[in-house]
Design a protein around this motif. Structure first.
Motif, PDB file in Angstrom:
ATOM      1  N   LEU A 201       3.382  -6.308  -4.546  1.00 55.44           N
ATOM      2  CA  LEU A 201       3.154  -6.604  -3.142  1.00 55.44           C
ATOM      3  C   LEU A 201       2.271  -5.516  -2.547  1.00 55.44           C
ATOM      4  CD1 LEU A 201       6.799  -7.607  -2.156  1.00 55.44           C
ATOM      5  CD2 LEU A 201       4.912  -9.134  -2.727  1.00 55.44           C
ATOM      6  N   MET A 202       1.600  -5.826  -1.455  1.00 54.52           N
ATOM      7  CA  MET A 202       0.703  -4.851  -0.835  1.00 54.52           C
ATOM      8  C   MET A 202       1.441  -3.613  -0.326  1.00 54.52           C
ATOM      9  SD  MET A 202      -2.269  -6.775   1.363  1.00 54.52           S
ATOM     10  CE  MET A 202      -2.821  -5.192   2.022  1.00 54.52           C
ATOM     11  N   ALA A 203       2.720  -3.782  -0.026  1.00 56.01           N
ATOM     12  CA  ALA A 203       3.518  -2.660   0.478  1.00 56.01           C
ATOM     13  C   ALA A 203       4.977  -2.894   0.116  1.00 56.01           C
ATOM     14  CB  ALA A 203       3.345  -2.510   1.988  1.00 56.01           C
ATOM     15  N   ASP A 204       5.770  -1.876   0.258  1.00 57.09           N
ATOM     16  CA  ASP A 204       7.194  -1.944  -0.055  1.00 57.09           C
ATOM     17  C   ASP A 204       7.888  -2.895   0.934  1.00 57.09           C
ATOM     18  OD1 ASP A 204       9.912  -1.495  -0.463  1.00 57.09           O
ATOM     19  OD2 ASP A 204       9.652   0.642  -0.827  1.00 57.09           O
ATOM     20  N   GLY A 229       4.633   5.731  -5.920  1.00 62.98           N
ATOM     21  CA  GLY A 229       5.945   5.190  -5.608  1.00 62.98           C
ATOM     22  C   GLY A 229       6.140   3.704  -5.795  1.00 62.98           C
ATOM     23  N   ALA A 230       5.079   2.917  -6.017  1.00 65.43           N
ATOM     24  CA  ALA A 230       5.265   1.493  -6.287  1.00 65.43           C
ATOM     25  C   ALA A 230       6.025   1.345  -7.600  1.00 65.43           C
ATOM     26  CB  ALA A 230       3.912   0.787  -6.357  1.00 65.43           C
ATOM     27  N   THR A 231       7.158   0.645  -7.592  1.00 68.51           N
ATOM     28  CA  THR A 231       8.105   0.750  -8.702  1.00 68.51           C
ATOM     29  C   THR A 231       8.175  -0.485  -9.602  1.00 68.51           C
ATOM     30  OG1 THR A 231       9.877  -0.021  -7.220  1.00 68.51           O
ATOM     31  CG2 THR A 231       9.573   2.358  -7.433  1.00 68.51           C
ATOM     32  N   GLY A 278      -3.510  -2.073  -1.837  1.00 64.56           N
ATOM     33  CA  GLY A 278      -2.106  -1.816  -1.549  1.00 64.56           C
ATOM     34  C   GLY A 278      -1.876  -0.469  -0.901  1.00 64.56           C
ATOM     35  N   ILE A 279      -0.644  -0.291  -0.438  1.00 58.81           N
ATOM     36  CA  ILE A 279      -0.220   0.954   0.208  1.00 58.81           C
ATOM     37  C   ILE A 279       1.086   1.381  -0.445  1.00 58.81           C
ATOM     38  CG2 ILE A 279       0.348   2.077   2.397  1.00 58.81           C
ATOM     39  CD1 ILE A 279      -0.887  -0.478   3.745  1.00 58.81           C
ATOM     40  N   ALA A 280       1.186   2.645  -0.792  1.00 57.24           N
ATOM     41  CA  ALA A 280       2.419   3.169  -1.383  1.00 57.24           C
ATOM     42  C   ALA A 280       2.621   4.600  -0.912  1.00 57.24           C
ATOM     43  CB  ALA A 280       2.365   3.112  -2.907  1.00 57.24           C
ATOM     44  N   LEU A 363       3.990  11.494   1.682  1.00 55.41           N
ATOM     45  CA  LEU A 363       2.611  11.160   1.348  1.00 55.41           C
ATOM     46  C   LEU A 363       2.444   9.648   1.353  1.00 55.41           C
ATOM     47  CD1 LEU A 363       1.889  13.545  -1.674  1.00 55.41           C
ATOM     48  CD2 LEU A 363       1.276  13.891   0.722  1.00 55.41           C
ATOM     49  N   ILE A 364       1.317   9.193   1.863  1.00 60.31           N
ATOM     50  CA  ILE A 364       0.995   7.769   1.881  1.00 60.31           C
ATOM     51  C   ILE A 364      -0.386   7.583   1.275  1.00 60.31           C
ATOM     52  CG2 ILE A 364       0.604   5.723   3.313  1.00 60.31           C
ATOM     53  CD1 ILE A 364       2.438   7.040   5.428  1.00 60.31           C
ATOM     54  N   ALA A 365      -0.486   6.700   0.295  1.00 60.16           N
ATOM     55  CA  ALA A 365      -1.770   6.414  -0.353  1.00 60.16           C
ATOM     56  C   ALA A 365      -2.226   5.017   0.029  1.00 60.16           C
ATOM     57  CB  ALA A 365      -1.642   6.530  -1.865  1.00 60.16           C
TER      58      ALA A 365
END
Length: 426
Positions: A201-204, A229-231, A278-280, A363-365
């Motif tokens: 998914l694009m984000a959590d 952090g994307a798991t 995406g954002i993680a 941190l946000i990527a």
């Protein structure tokens, strides 16, 4: 792979596709909230044995989990002799890796019997070096030769063997890594990784409500997102297939009709107008701030700083810097018991004018292969965060311009992710 129903779903998926030749099962996980993973139960038995405590109750739970699976599948199969061997090994203080690996091993035996496939013990075809690192080339050679003998096989995930024959587990990634290793050795057309979600998914979804799914993503983008952090898939598990140029398809065992996410080497997507993929992010971050006049002119300054960090066994995440400032971004946990020592050694090594550690950051990527060609992407990220009344404490961008990483206070973490997501999902 938690129970018989999940095992039946796996069998249905495998049997529906004649091209599906090699299956890598994990150990039984949680069946419901509050349940125990079998691997955790095995670790519990290991600790009880080390402390000379009775393991019978904990081990009986493990045995009953597998008996339930066998009964649910309705097969004439027994693991009682395997249980005796494993229990005796635990009582004789077998290694922690051996004990932990038995979850996958036993599930592999059951699945092989249920499917009618050959069972290949991973200890016989996946190898580690003397120093404990994975021996990729030896494994690929020996495993390819073994796989060539069998049209279909089940290979349990998570473990292999050391040169002396003892069991060694992968530190991270588990069965995902084994699957990628087998895909490379088999020269597979595709590596399907079946899990409990329908791809990336694009984000959590625990942070952003109903985020969009990602249809296709590159290995490089996956690496960036997984590291942050994307798991869904551990970043280390992609390397064997990335090396061989084999695409990965993330699929949902509970929704096999969903197409999931394809992970590929490169994408020709002129029709795709999405700027970011995406954002993680991750919390638990500390920043070591230092300032010194004429830092940029002091030969060896950065080397001496990093030597202190290395000598204390700390890995850094990022090193944003200015003319007279340097920030070292690290995991807060890595500083435990070392803070004063690190500060003292840095003062001695480089004599900074100011030096302090600040905790409580995240941190946000923001990751996307199209960012390099999209004007104003950084501006949109910063504006979205500012409009959400969040202060950015750190900014870093990789040389590939595939990602923008910002540091914010942990209290602003979810707010910032939502603001960035809604800016780009329009």
């Amino acid at each position: 792979m938690a129970d018989a129903e999940q095992m039946k779903k796996v069998a249905a998926i495998v049997n529906a596709d004649p091209a599906c030749r090699y299956v890598i099962p994990s150990a039984p996980g949680k069946r419901f909230s509050g349940d125990d993973k079998v691997t955790d139960l095995l670790y519990r038995c290991y600790e009880l044995s080390r402390n000379e405590e009775d393991i019978s109750e904990a081990f009986e739970i493990i045995k009953e989990r597998y008996r339930d699976i066998i009964r649910g599948l309705g097969i004439d199969f027994s693991l009682e002799e395997e249980f005796k061997t494993i229990e005796m090994s635990i009582l004789n203080h077998a290694g922690r890796d051996y004990i932990a690996s038995r979850g996958e091993y036993l599930n592999g035996l059951i699945l092989a019997n249920y499917l009618g496939f050959k069972f290949l013990d991973a200890a016989k075809c996946i190898f580690f070096k003397e120093n404990g690192s994975f021996d990729a080339e030896l494994t690929n050679e020996k495993l390819a030769a073994r796989l060539a003998k069998y049209e279909r096989a089940v290979i349990p995930g998570f473990y292999g063997s050391m040169p002396n024959g003892t069991i060694k587990t992968f530190s991270r990634g588990g069965s995902d890594i084994t699957g990628a290793i087998v895909a490379r050795a088999a020269e597979a057309d595709i590596y399907e990784n079946w899990t409990d979600v329908s791809g990336f998914l694009m984000a959590d979804p625990r942070i952003v409500e109903n985020p969009k799914s990602i249809d296709v993503i590159t290995y490089r983008e996956l690496r960036e997102l997984a590291y942050m952090g994307a798991t869904v898939l551990h970043d280390e598990s992609i390397f064997p297939v990335r090396y061989a140029g084999i695409p990965i398809n993330i699929r949902n065992t509970n929704d096999p009709s969903a197409k999931g996410t394809m992970i590929v080497s490169s994408i020709k997507d002129a029709t795709d107008k999405s700027v970011i993929t995406g954002i993680a992010g991750k919390t638990g971050i500390s920043i070591i701030f230092m300032e010194k006049d004429m830092m940029n002119a002091e030969l060896g300054f950065g080397r001496r700083v990093l030597q202190v960090i290395e000598d204390n066994g700390i890995s850094f995440e990022h090193l944003p810097s200015g003319v007279d400032t340097l920030s070292i971004v690290v995991h807060t946990a890595a500083l435990e018991g070392k803070r004063e020592k690190v500060l003292a050694e840095l003062r001695q090594a480089v004599c900074p004018d100011t030096l302090n550690i600040e905790d409580g950051y995240a941190l946000i990527a923001v990751v996307g292969r199209r960012m390099v060609a999209a004007k104003g992407t950084a501006q949109r990220v910063f504006r979205a965060v500012a409009d959400a009344d969040v202060n950015i404490k750190m900014i870093d961008q990789g040389s590939s311009e595939m990602d923008i990483i910002i540091g914010v206070h942990k209290s602003d973490y979810k707010t910032a992710i939502n603001a960035i997501y809604h800016e780009f999902e329009k």
